[in-house]
Write an enzyme that holds these catalytic residues in place. Structure first.
Site, PDB file in Angstrom:
ATOM      1  N   ARG A  22       0.908  -1.301   0.039  1.00  0.00           N
ATOM      2  CA  ARG A  22       0.267  -0.294   0.258  1.00  0.00           C
ATOM      3  C   ARG A  22       0.286   1.294  -0.210  1.00  0.00           C
ATOM      4  NH1 ARG A  22      -3.310  -0.476   4.704  1.00  0.00           N
ATOM      5  NH2 ARG A  22      -1.239  -1.596   5.682  1.00  0.00           N
ATOM      6  N   ASN A  40      -6.354  -2.830   1.683  1.00  0.00           N
ATOM      7  CA  ASN A  40      -6.167  -4.283   2.215  1.00  0.00           C
ATOM      8  C   ASN A  40      -7.573  -4.877   2.367  1.00  0.00           C
ATOM      9  OD1 ASN A  40      -3.574  -4.212   1.948  1.00  0.00           O
ATOM     10  ND2 ASN A  40      -3.425  -4.442   4.365  1.00  0.00           N
TER      11      ASN A  40
END
Length: 94
Positions: A22, A40
């Site tokens: 990320r 996520n």
């Protein structure tokens, strides 16, 4: 920020959680000048919404196919998204 010409939802599967995916995605998005978010998912995948110029989105998708060091991307699925209510920056949302 660049004008949004296109928006795409992306789901990345493989070993993509617990490897900095990320943060790496946010950094790559900022380099390319795209906006959106990354998060996520409970199934172990990572989802993203990417908006910007067509060429920048294409470049971002290619980078997502490779991922950061430590990741092992097994699949990238894309679908066209609506341009309404797009973020003006790129965020990690979850």
């Amino acid at each position: 920020m660049s004008d949004h010409n296109e928006a795409v939802r992306v789901r990345i599967s493989g070993r993509v959680q617990g490897v900095g995916f990320r943060m790496w995605t946010r950094d790559e998005a900022l380099r390319l000048g795209v906006t959106g978010w990354v998060r996520n998912e409970a199934d172990g995948s990572v989802s993203a919404l990417i908006a910007g110029a067509d060429s920048a989105i294409s470049a971002m998708i290619e980078r997502l196919r490779r991922g950061p060091a430590g990741a092992s991307v097994s699949g990238v699925e894309t679908e066209v998204a609506q341009l309404e209510n797009m973020p003006r920056d790129f965020r990690i949302t979850g």
